[in-house]
Design an enzyme around this catalytic site. Sequence first.
Site, PDB file in Angstrom:
ATOM      1  CB  VAL A  60      -1.018   0.039   1.175  1.00 50.90           C
ATOM      2  CG1 VAL A  60      -2.035  -1.077   1.068  1.00 50.90           C
ATOM      3  CG2 VAL A  60      -0.318   0.037   2.529  1.00 50.90           C
ATOM      4  CE1 TYR A 151      -0.300   1.257  14.734  1.00 52.36           C
ATOM      5  CE2 TYR A 151      -1.143   1.654  16.945  1.00 52.36           C
ATOM      6  CZ  TYR A 151      -1.251   1.042  15.710  1.00 52.36           C
ATOM      7  OH  TYR A 151      -2.332   0.223  15.446  1.00 52.36           O
ATOM      8  CB  ALA A 153       1.823  10.722  15.150  1.00 48.59           C
TER       9      ALA A 153
HETATM   10  P1  NAI Z   1      -1.431  -7.747  11.597  1.00 45.33           P
HETATM   11  O1  NAI Z   1       0.005  -7.380  11.759  1.00 45.33           O
HETATM   12  O2  NAI Z   1      -1.892  -9.080  12.060  1.00 45.33           O
HETATM   13  O3  NAI Z   1      -1.883  -7.562  10.071  1.00 45.33           O
HETATM   14  C1  NAI Z   1      -1.520  -6.418   9.354  1.00 45.33           C
HETATM   15  C2  NAI Z   1      -1.674  -6.695   7.878  1.00 45.33           C
HETATM   16  O4  NAI Z   1      -1.240  -5.564   7.139  1.00 45.33           O
HETATM   17  C3  NAI Z   1      -0.811  -7.880   7.433  1.00 45.33           C
HETATM   18  O5  NAI Z   1      -1.531  -8.636   6.498  1.00 45.33           O
HETATM   19  C4  NAI Z   1       0.380  -7.175   6.789  1.00 45.33           C
HETATM   20  O6  NAI Z   1       1.028  -7.967   5.811  1.00 45.33           O
HETATM   21  C5  NAI Z   1      -0.321  -5.977   6.145  1.00 45.33           C
HETATM   22  N1  NAI Z   1       0.608  -4.921   5.782  1.00 45.33           N
HETATM   23  C6  NAI Z   1       1.519  -4.290   6.544  1.00 45.33           C
HETATM   24  N2  NAI Z   1       2.203  -3.400   5.813  1.00 45.33           N
HETATM   25  C7  NAI Z   1       1.706  -3.459   4.554  1.00 45.33           C
HETATM   26  C8  NAI Z   1       1.983  -2.788   3.337  1.00 45.33           C
HETATM   27  N3  NAI Z   1       2.958  -1.862   3.236  1.00 45.33           N
HETATM   28  N4  NAI Z   1       1.264  -3.102   2.240  1.00 45.33           N
HETATM   29  C9  NAI Z   1       0.294  -4.025   2.298  1.00 45.33           C
HETATM   30  N5  NAI Z   1      -0.025  -4.711   3.408  1.00 45.33           N
HETATM   31  C10 NAI Z   1       0.682  -4.422   4.518  1.00 45.33           C
HETATM   32  O7  NAI Z   1      -2.225  -6.579  12.323  1.00 45.33           O
HETATM   33  P2  NAI Z   1      -3.760  -6.458  12.791  1.00 45.33           P
HETATM   34  O8  NAI Z   1      -3.772  -6.495  14.252  1.00 45.33           O
HETATM   35  O9  NAI Z   1      -4.615  -7.366  12.013  1.00 45.33           O
HETATM   36  O10 NAI Z   1      -4.027  -4.929  12.379  1.00 45.33           O
HETATM   37  C11 NAI Z   1      -4.797  -4.534  11.247  1.00 45.33           C
HETATM   38  C12 NAI Z   1      -5.010  -3.039  11.336  1.00 45.33           C
HETATM   39  O11 NAI Z   1      -5.671  -2.730  12.560  1.00 45.33           O
HETATM   40  C13 NAI Z   1      -3.715  -2.220  11.323  1.00 45.33           C
HETATM   41  O12 NAI Z   1      -3.927  -1.043  10.573  1.00 45.33           O
HETATM   42  C14 NAI Z   1      -3.504  -1.903  12.789  1.00 45.33           C
HETATM   43  O13 NAI Z   1      -2.748  -0.752  12.978  1.00 45.33           O
HETATM   44  C15 NAI Z   1      -4.947  -1.737  13.245  1.00 45.33           C
HETATM   45  N6  NAI Z   1      -5.112  -1.893  14.697  1.00 45.33           N
HETATM   46  C16 NAI Z   1      -4.809  -3.075  15.324  1.00 45.33           C
HETATM   47  C17 NAI Z   1      -4.927  -3.188  16.697  1.00 45.33           C
HETATM   48  C18 NAI Z   1      -4.567  -4.431  17.439  1.00 45.33           C
HETATM   49  O14 NAI Z   1      -4.591  -4.408  18.675  1.00 45.33           O
HETATM   50  N7  NAI Z   1      -4.272  -5.545  16.789  1.00 45.33           N
HETATM   51  C19 NAI Z   1      -5.395  -2.057  17.497  1.00 45.33           C
HETATM   52  C20 NAI Z   1      -5.707  -0.877  16.740  1.00 45.33           C
HETATM   53  C21 NAI Z   1      -5.571  -0.809  15.393  1.00 45.33           C
END
Ligand code: NAI
Length: 243
Positions: A60, A151, A153
């Site tokens: 992305v 993060y 920010a």
């Molecule tokens: P995760 O680490 O399990 O999954 C994140 C996904 O994003 C993975 O599939 C990864 O490959 C993908 N990703 C990362 N960088 C990328 C890039 N440059 N291009 C394409 N894909 C990319 O994390 P999770 O927990 O599923 O988080 C999903 C979203 O929710 C994130 O935006 C995270 O910041 C947000 N979030 C998560 C929380 C948590 O406690 N797990 C709390 C608040 C927000």
Amino acid sequence: MTDLSGRVALVTGGTRGIGLATAKALAEAGATVVLTGRDESRAKEAAAAAGASAGLALDVTDAKAVSTLVRGVAKEHGKLDIVVANAGIMEDALLGMIKEDLVDTTLSTNVAGTLHTVQAAARAMMRKKTGAIVVLASIVGEYGSAGQTVYAASKAAVANIARSAAKELGRSGIRVNAVAPGVIDTDLTAGLAEDAKADNIARTPLGRLGAAEDVAKAIRFLVSDEASFVTGQVLGVDGGLVL
Ligand code: NAI
């Protein structure tokens, strides 16, 4: 049960965690789902597991790639109804220890990546004058978190992408909302120390960490017609942690 049959949906970062659970939830509700991941083979595996129609490679941070992929999905299916800009990263660093590289990677993935995705989605949805977009904010974007200045920010920016895009796109029939998860049990939080997890659970009125499916269900609500007059909102999915 929410009915999304006939809808075409795209979920970024859909290979695991919240993205994978969201792809599954949307597919279960009848949507045709395309999910993306940085690695093509993992994206294809995840798509099969989620009941999605395709798994495509996408980073992305690459604005051109995002635009091309989103246009391609809309062209192939004749439209694009739902986009979930989920891809994101989280790395902790205390003030004084924050490296420039961490700032660049976090902002280019969480902020620029979300912006690229929302912009491409808006272009694809504008023609049909309908659509629903959800972006992934966080409770720390609203309340801050020691050790997570970068993060936090980035996620504050994401919430304001939702609010601004909602104002701009409302007249085009496109709704834009954010979810702000609390501590969700995924790979992203796997590195949290056990005592930090226990502390979060103790401070959460619902008495547990969140599951990816908890967030997926909130996203499914926001993209469905059940939320037809809801836009520009940041919906907490945190078990009451911030109260
Ligand atoms: P995760 O680490 O399990 O999954 C994140 C996904 O994003 C993975 O599939 C990864 O490959 C993908 N990703 C990362 N960088 C990328 C890039 N440059 N291009 C394409 N894909 C990319 O994390 P999770 O927990 O599923 O988080 C999903 C979203 O929710 C994130 O935006 C995270 O910041 C947000 N979030 C998560 C929380 C948590 O406690 N797990 C709390 C608040 C927000």
